[in-house]
Scaffold this active site. Structure first.
Site, PDB file in Angstrom:
ATOM      1  N   ALA A  88       4.231  -4.150   4.518  1.00 11.70           N
ATOM      2  CA  ALA A  88       4.515  -2.745   4.249  1.00 11.70           C
ATOM      3  C   ALA A  88       4.801  -2.098   5.602  1.00 11.70           C
ATOM      4  O   ALA A  88       3.882  -1.862   6.392  1.00 11.70           O
ATOM      5  CB  ALA A  88       3.327  -2.090   3.573  1.00 11.70           C
TER       6      ALA A  88
ATOM      7  N   GLY B 146      -1.204   4.891   8.433  1.00  9.08           N
ATOM      8  CA  GLY B 146      -1.190   3.515   7.948  1.00  9.08           C
ATOM      9  C   GLY B 146      -0.921   3.453   6.458  1.00  9.08           C
ATOM     10  O   GLY B 146      -0.498   4.448   5.855  1.00  9.08           O
ATOM     11  N   ASN B 147      -1.149   2.314   5.879  1.00  5.96           N
ATOM     12  CA  ASN B 147      -0.981   2.182   4.424  1.00  5.96           C
ATOM     13  C   ASN B 147      -2.020   1.199   3.899  1.00  5.96           C
ATOM     14  O   ASN B 147      -2.773   0.610   4.668  1.00  5.96           O
ATOM     15  CB  ASN B 147       0.448   1.738   4.090  1.00  5.96           C
ATOM     16  CG  ASN B 147       0.795   0.417   4.740  1.00  5.96           C
ATOM     17  OD1 ASN B 147       0.227  -0.609   4.407  1.00  5.96           O
ATOM     18  ND2 ASN B 147       1.708   0.444   5.712  1.00  5.96           N
ATOM     19  N   ARG B 148      -2.043   1.046   2.587  1.00  2.84           N
ATOM     20  CA  ARG B 148      -3.133   0.279   1.959  1.00  2.84           C
ATOM     21  C   ARG B 148      -2.885  -1.228   1.891  1.00  2.84           C
ATOM     22  O   ARG B 148      -3.678  -1.944   1.304  1.00  2.84           O
ATOM     23  CB  ARG B 148      -3.346   0.772   0.523  1.00  2.84           C
ATOM     24  CG  ARG B 148      -3.916   2.162   0.441  1.00  2.84           C
ATOM     25  CD  ARG B 148      -4.130   2.527  -1.014  1.00  2.84           C
ATOM     26  NE  ARG B 148      -4.297   3.953  -1.191  1.00  2.84           N
ATOM     27  CZ  ARG B 148      -5.429   4.590  -0.979  1.00  2.84           C
ATOM     28  NH1 ARG B 148      -6.491   3.924  -0.594  1.00  2.84           N
ATOM     29  NH2 ARG B 148      -5.489   5.886  -1.154  1.00  2.84           N
ATOM     30  N   SER B 149      -1.799  -1.701   2.442  1.00  2.02           N
ATOM     31  CA  SER B 149      -1.501  -3.128   2.297  1.00  2.02           C
ATOM     32  C   SER B 149      -2.599  -3.988   2.924  1.00  2.02           C
ATOM     33  O   SER B 149      -3.000  -3.766   4.060  1.00  2.02           O
ATOM     34  CB  SER B 149      -0.161  -3.437   2.961  1.00  2.02           C
ATOM     35  OG  SER B 149       0.073  -4.812   2.886  1.00  2.02           O
TER      36      SER B 149
END
Ligand code: CTP
Length: 438
Positions: A278, A211-214
């Site tokens: 993102a 995943g990502n931090r968005s």
């Protein structure tokens, strides 16, 4: 407006259980520099006492026109306000406002206010959906009053449905928007826009993902701003950390492939697509059916092989230039030459090969979208520090810096840049009615 004191806001509070949330809204408004006078209805004092509002606002509170009559408060408050917001607005308050009753201080203020008026209804679903209430809302809106859609969710009892007061932060954002953007009101009326927000998650196995931090905050602010400016909004939401605005159509998605499908479907007939999400560039090539376990021999630990995800923005651009795929769009004007206005986001760092701006310009050219919202990250700037600025790069070579600002301000700046593009490339009246055959 008095700049020394901050914008003057009258906060009306009607008699519903959500009145307690008005205290949170009041706090948020005063902390962001607004000078707030609270005008509750008598019924609301059964829920929240006036001492709470007096202490939090720093102003005396009255419900009737007789208190401090020598100052003619019913005229003074309305005339001097930069904004009147009523939260919660009950069915009774909506009816009294719609029909011009003036039987307490708040309804008098509503009749004397020459500034924008924002009403945030809250009531049980049956009441909200009753034709009498809906007719009153329609009448108020036809007169230029902004009436927020209530949120859906848990109501006072065990019941759930539309009728919840939107979160105080959402109402505060709507207040800021009305205070700061008189000219923007309604400039997206009749438009359909799509916003993607949040971060995709690419599963490795049933419990793990890449995943990502968005957080989705910027995309949510964009959706809320577009709705406030009159657009019909589809929000393609990938794992938001913040609640979606109540007045938008939300399509929840998980992976980049799901996001692609939802965005392409929603883009058909849209006037603008803003890709704030993102989107993971890669996904694990295989997804294990069961949880991946450690093996006895570390040398046999799994290696994750990645596969490329489609570039959704690039696909939207390609579809637009060939005039295929996303269907007939009002933006195409029937020629098939243009589709929706396309907006991309990019978080970049400067390096030996170029500055942030150079990388942004190169990405804009590579992606082929109309506008790129460029966000500098790294070197002490980025999500955590909130010291980054946004630069709006237009495909026509224009460049606009939005100095360090809230996401609401950035959202409005993006739509400010999109609105003239819509006028330039789309007919104001879609050639194909959205509801039926040509
Ligand atoms: N985007 C997309 N599909 C992807 C990846 C990104 O639509 N698979 C969109 C994002 O929503 C954003 C824009 O493309 O609006 C730029 O995202 P970014 O990750 O910066 O672009 P990339 O082309 O992946 O560039 P980089 O190689 O620098 O990561």
């Amino acid at each position: 407006m008095s700049p020394a004191r901050g914008p003057r806001v009258v906060l009306g509070v009607a008699g519903g259980i959500a009145a307690y949330k008005a205290a949170v809204l009041l706090r948020e408004l005063t902390e962001s520099g607004h000078d707030v006078t609270v005008v509750p209805t008598a019924a609301s004092e059964r829920f929240v006492g006036r001492a709470t509002f007096e202490a939090l606002s720093g102003h005396p509170v009255a419900t009737d026109v007789w208190t401090g009559a020598e100052q003619v408060p019913h005229v003074r408050l309305g005339r001097h306000a930069d904004l009147v917001v009523v939260a919660p607005a009950t069915a009774d308050l909506l009816a009294r406002a719609a029909h011009g009753l003036a039987d307490d201080l708040l309804t008098n203020v509503l009749l004397t206010a020459t500034c924008p008026v924002l009403l945030a209804p809250a009531m049980h679903t049956e009441m909200w959906q009753h034709p009498a209430v809906q007719d009153n809302v329609a009448l108020l809106r036809s007169r230029g009053v902004t009436v927020l859609e209530p949120a859906s969710g848990r109501l006072t009892g065990a019941d759930t449905g539309p009728g919840r007061l939107p979160e105080p932060s959402e109402i505060a954002a709507a207040c800021r928007r009305l205070l700061g953007s008189g000219a923007r009101r309604g400039d997206l009326a009749g438009r359909r826009v799509v916003v993607s927000a949040g971060g995709t998650r690419e599963p490795l196995d049933p419990v793990r993902f890449l995943g990502n931090r968005s957080s989705g905050r910027q995309g949510v602010a964009l959706a809320a701003a577009a709705a406030a400016r009159g657009a019909r909004v589809t929000l393609v939401a990938a794992h938001l950390e913040v609640p979606a605005p109540s007045a938008v159509h939300v399509v929840p998605v998980g992976t980049a492939l799901e996001l692609r499908e939802a965005v392409l479907a929603a883009a058909a007939g849209a006037d603008a697509v803003v890709m704030a999400a993102a989107v993971a560039d890669f996904r694990p090539a295989t997804r294990a059916e069961s949880k991946i376990k450690k093996s006895e021999d570390p040398a046999r630990d799994p290696v994750v092989v990645l596969e490329r995800n489609p570039d959704v923005l690039a696909e939207l651009v390609a579809t637009r230039s060939t005039g295929t795929g996303t269907g007939t769009t009002s933006a195409g004007g029937g020629t098939g030459a243009r589709g929706p206005v396309l907006v991309g986001f990019a978080a970049e760092t400067g390096d030996a090969s170029g500055s942030v701006l150079q990388h942004g310009r190169a990405k804009l050219a590579r992606k082929g979208c109309d506008l790129l919202v460029l966000n500098e990250v790294g070197e002490g700037r980025g999500f955590a520090t909130a010291t980054n600025e946004v630069v709006l790069l237009g495909a026509d070579g224009t460049e606009r810096t939005v100095p360090e600002s809230s996401k609401d301000v950035v959202a409005d700046a993006v739509w400010d840049a999109v609105v003239p593009m819509l006028t330039a490339i789309t007919p104001q009246v879609p050639e194909t009615p959205e509801t039926g055959a040509p």
